[in-house]
Structures are given as C-alpha cells and as structure tokens.
Scaffold this active site. Sequence first.
Site, mmCIF file in Angstrom:
data_model
loop_
_atom_site.group_PDB
_atom_site.id
_atom_site.type_symbol
_atom_site.label_atom_id
_atom_site.label_comp_id
_atom_site.label_asym_id
_atom_site.label_seq_id
_atom_site.Cartn_x
_atom_site.Cartn_y
_atom_site.Cartn_z
ATOM 1 C CB CYS A 149 -0.971 -0.015 1.170
ATOM 2 S SG CYS A 149 -0.244 -0.528 2.736
HETATM 3 N N1 LIG Z 1 -4.666 -4.345 5.175
HETATM 4 C C1 LIG Z 1 -4.138 -3.613 4.206
HETATM 5 O O1 LIG Z 1 -4.396 -2.395 4.100
HETATM 6 C C2 LIG Z 1 -3.202 -4.236 3.191
HETATM 7 C C3 LIG Z 1 -2.775 -3.449 2.115
HETATM 8 C C4 LIG Z 1 -1.911 -4.011 1.164
HETATM 9 C C5 LIG Z 1 -1.494 -5.314 1.303
HETATM 10 N N2 LIG Z 1 -1.903 -6.053 2.382
HETATM 11 C C6 LIG Z 1 -1.420 -7.435 2.475
HETATM 12 O O2 LIG Z 1 -2.493 -8.309 2.176
HETATM 13 C C7 LIG Z 1 -2.370 -9.514 2.938
HETATM 14 C C8 LIG Z 1 -3.650 -9.731 3.741
HETATM 15 O O3 LIG Z 1 -3.811 -8.618 4.617
HETATM 16 P P1 LIG Z 1 -5.093 -8.417 5.533
HETATM 17 O O4 LIG Z 1 -4.971 -7.049 6.093
HETATM 18 O O5 LIG Z 1 -6.338 -8.785 4.791
HETATM 19 O O6 LIG Z 1 -4.796 -9.522 6.673
HETATM 20 P P2 LIG Z 1 -5.794 -10.139 7.737
HETATM 21 O O7 LIG Z 1 -6.970 -9.215 7.919
HETATM 22 O O8 LIG Z 1 -4.987 -10.482 8.936
HETATM 23 O O9 LIG Z 1 -6.318 -11.487 7.040
HETATM 24 C C9 LIG Z 1 -5.487 -12.571 6.748
HETATM 25 C C10 LIG Z 1 -6.313 -13.711 6.135
HETATM 26 O O10 LIG Z 1 -5.430 -14.769 5.798
HETATM 27 C C11 LIG Z 1 -5.946 -16.003 6.345
HETATM 28 N N3 LIG Z 1 -4.767 -16.786 6.718
HETATM 29 C C12 LIG Z 1 -3.838 -16.489 7.692
HETATM 30 N N4 LIG Z 1 -2.855 -17.404 7.694
HETATM 31 C C13 LIG Z 1 -3.144 -18.305 6.709
HETATM 32 C C14 LIG Z 1 -2.512 -19.486 6.242
HETATM 33 N N5 LIG Z 1 -1.372 -19.915 6.779
HETATM 34 N N6 LIG Z 1 -3.089 -20.173 5.228
HETATM 35 C C15 LIG Z 1 -4.244 -19.733 4.671
HETATM 36 N N7 LIG Z 1 -4.902 -18.617 5.083
HETATM 37 C C16 LIG Z 1 -4.352 -17.910 6.087
HETATM 38 C C17 LIG Z 1 -6.846 -15.579 7.505
HETATM 39 O O11 LIG Z 1 -7.933 -16.448 7.677
HETATM 40 P P3 LIG Z 1 -7.918 -17.768 8.557
HETATM 41 O O12 LIG Z 1 -6.987 -17.487 9.707
HETATM 42 O O13 LIG Z 1 -9.328 -18.013 8.976
HETATM 43 O O14 LIG Z 1 -7.422 -18.825 7.619
HETATM 44 C C18 LIG Z 1 -7.398 -14.253 7.018
HETATM 45 O O15 LIG Z 1 -8.555 -14.464 6.223
HETATM 46 C C19 LIG Z 1 -1.136 -9.332 3.837
HETATM 47 O O16 LIG Z 1 -0.033 -9.975 3.245
HETATM 48 C C20 LIG Z 1 -0.935 -7.831 3.862
HETATM 49 O O17 LIG Z 1 0.410 -7.457 4.068
HETATM 50 C C21 LIG Z 1 -2.754 -5.551 3.306
#
Ligand SMILES: NC(=O)c1ccc[n+]([C@@H]2O[C@H](COP(=O)([O-])OP(=O)(O)OC[C@H]3O[C@@H](n4cnc5c(N)ncnc54)[C@H](OP(=O)(O)O)[C@@H]3O)[C@@H](O)[C@H]2O)c1
Length: 345
Positions: A149
């Site tokens: 981001c």
């Molecule tokens: N938030 C932002 O603004 C943003 C912006 C740009 C990029 N990102 C990137 O996008 C990615 C997701 O971010 P987020 O903010 O959506 O994170 P989040 O809210 O913590 O969600 C993570 C998701 O991944 C799943 N998960 C966790 N460990 C896993 C595993 N080992 N195998 C399969 N599923 C797994 C979790 O579900 P379960 O635990 O139920 O499986 C959950 O649905 C990250 O890499 C982050 O750096 C985020």
Amino acid sequence: MIKVGIVGGTGYTGVELLRLLAVHPDVQLTAITSRKEDGLPVADMFPSLRGRVNLAFSSPDKADLSKCDVVFFATPHGVAMAQAPALLAAGVKVIDLAADFRIKDKAVFEKWYKIEHTCPGLLDEAAYGLAELNRDAIKGARLVANPGCYPTTMQLGYYPLLKAGLIDAGSLIADCKSGVSGAGRKAEIATLFSESSDNFKAYGVAGHRHTPETSAQLQKFTADKVGLVFTPHLVPMIRGMHSTLYGRLTKDVSNEELQALFEAQYLDSPFVDVMPFGSHPETRSTRGSNMLRLALHRPDNGNTVIVLVVQDNLVKGASGQAVQCMNLMFGLEETTGLTQIALLP
Ligand SMILES: NC(=O)c1ccc[n+]([C@@H]2O[C@H](COP(=O)([O-])OP(=O)(O)OC[C@H]3O[C@@H](n4cnc5c(N)ncnc54)[C@H](OP(=O)(O)O)[C@@H]3O)[C@@H](O)[C@H]2O)c1
C-alpha cells in the site's frame, strides 16, 4: 465468466475483494477459504454481503482451487509461495496481495521477511502489479505480485519526477500515514481501540519492509542511485493513507511544467487523479474507491517539490488494485467493476 478463488476470505483485504467481486460483471465467485471458519456462510460473518455472496468458507485443504481461473491470496506472506507453483501448473493464474513475489532478490526478501523463499524460480516471472507503470507486463502475466500500500503511493508520486530527472534521487523523503485497517483484522494490542484511537505515532522508523520494495522499484526509473527515507505512521482512522513526498529539484522548472508533467504521465490512467497545483487531497475523497489522488506543491517557489498522495489502503492500496490487475490479465477494461465513487462524509 471468470471463476475466482480467494484464499484468506475472512481478513480485511479478503472481504474487500468480496465486496468488489460480488458485483463484478465478469466474475463468478467459486471458492473462499478460511482455516478457522470452515463451513460458515460468508454472509453470516459479513452481513454486508447478504444476498450477494451465497458461498460458505471452506478450509484451504478442502477448497478445490484448481477449478478456478484465478486465485487471489489475501493472506500473510509465505502462504502464496507455498501454493502458487501447483496452481500455475494447473493453469490457474495467481495474484498475491502479500509480499512473496514483490522483491526479485531472494536474499533481500529473506532478510526483511525472515522466512526462506521456497520458489525463487518464480520471482523473475512475477509481474509487479502496478498497472499505471507496468500495464503490458500484467496483461501477459499468469503470476502477479500486488504492490504494497505505501509503495503504491510512493511510486506513483515520485515516478514522473525521477523519470524526467528533475529531482535528486539520493535524497527522497516519504512521510506516510495509514489508517489502522492497514494492520489487518487479526487481534493485536497495538490495534485495540484504546491503543490506536485518540493517538498518533510513527513506527518502523529504523526500517520497514516497504522500503526495499519501493527502493528497488524506484531504482528502475533512474540511473542515479536512489536513497529513500520512509517513515510510516499510524493514524486513528479505519481506512485511508496519506503520503507526503519530498524531492529536491535539481533543474530549473516552472510550476506549470511540473503540473503538465504529471497530467501527461497519468492521462491514460483512470485511477490516478492529478488535482490542481497547490490543492490538498483528503483521504476521505478516496474512501471505498480505487482512486488515488495527488497534488503538487512548491513552498515559497523554492527548490523543494512536495507531492501529496492519498488512497484507500484497502482498495487502490490492496484489493482494488488486485482486481485492476485481474481485469488486465483477462483482457477486460481496466476499470471493470471498479467505478465506485468515494463515500463522503
Ligand atoms: N490491510 C491492508 O491495508 C493491506 C494493504 C496491502 C497489502 N496487504 C497485504 O495483504 C495480505 C492480507 O492482509 P489483511 O490485512 O487482509 O490480513 P488479515 O486481515 O490479517 O487477514 C489474513 C487472512 O489470511 C488467512 N490466513 C492467515 N494465515 C493463513 C494461512 N497460513 N493459510 C491460509 N490462510 C491464512 C486468515 O484467515 P484464517 O486465519 O481463517 O485462515 C485471514 O482471512 C497481507 O499480506 C498484507 O500485508 C494488506
């Protein structure tokens, strides 16, 4: 219809993908995974999707992702690299919202992310998913590394200036702020209401993972050695990102020429709004939309140019940008399903 799978459907970028893809005219949502919520109807967790998404979450081992045309990984780093080789071999395209394929240098990735990269052979192939600067590569890609981001704001803000050789590449300073959803949906003390509301702080000042990603990309735009100081801050709002980018001008250039440079650069980029010179873009003008807005300033007409950049970290900073890439990978109009206007107030 494009059959779409989402790994990590319970997180913030996952539910944002669902919000966007549920009304995308060319998409059929096919599989949505969660390790913790196997069997739970998606709309039971997210009532905002009632009547729009009729699927249930399934655990990653049960979800048959190979029947999808494309799989989004909305997961922590390390998850996509474990599954991408098999999906690609099965003819499924992959878009990773995490960092697994953003940094081409394996050693640099391992230094910053503290895990071994298990499929370095795919690093060169992965297209960096910043459509405004890498559209053609994304069109032909089967694996896309969706940008971070903060790096999205820094690259789109600095690119025209670096490409034109107008600023000192060695003294870039990026002062950036993110809303709390940038940290994801997992429970952490730092993002509790009583910790993050009515409060303001910098973090990662000594070194943040988005610095090597951004520096490597910025280095592609100039022959001079890039030196970037990037300081992220957490602000007490849910969505939104504001980056204030400083550059030291090295050539004689008028404000009109600076403005014309940016307007020409982003003329064919529907999600970059170059606002009038001297304006102050607000994060809320991008809330819920895939738009990134920027504006140029030059205090006292001196030799410092400032670029103010705002975006919604969950849309242009993550899931909207990923859908933009999907549109390009499947030969659709870049804007398909992404024309939402920001919510205001
Ligand atoms: N938030 C932002 O603004 C943003 C912006 C740009 C990029 N990102 C990137 O996008 C990615 C997701 O971010 P987020 O903010 O959506 O994170 P989040 O809210 O913590 O969600 C993570 C998701 O991944 C799943 N998960 C966790 N460990 C896993 C595993 N080992 N195998 C399969 N599923 C797994 C979790 O579900 P379960 O635990 O139920 O499986 C959950 O649905 C990250 O890499 C982050 O750096 C985020």
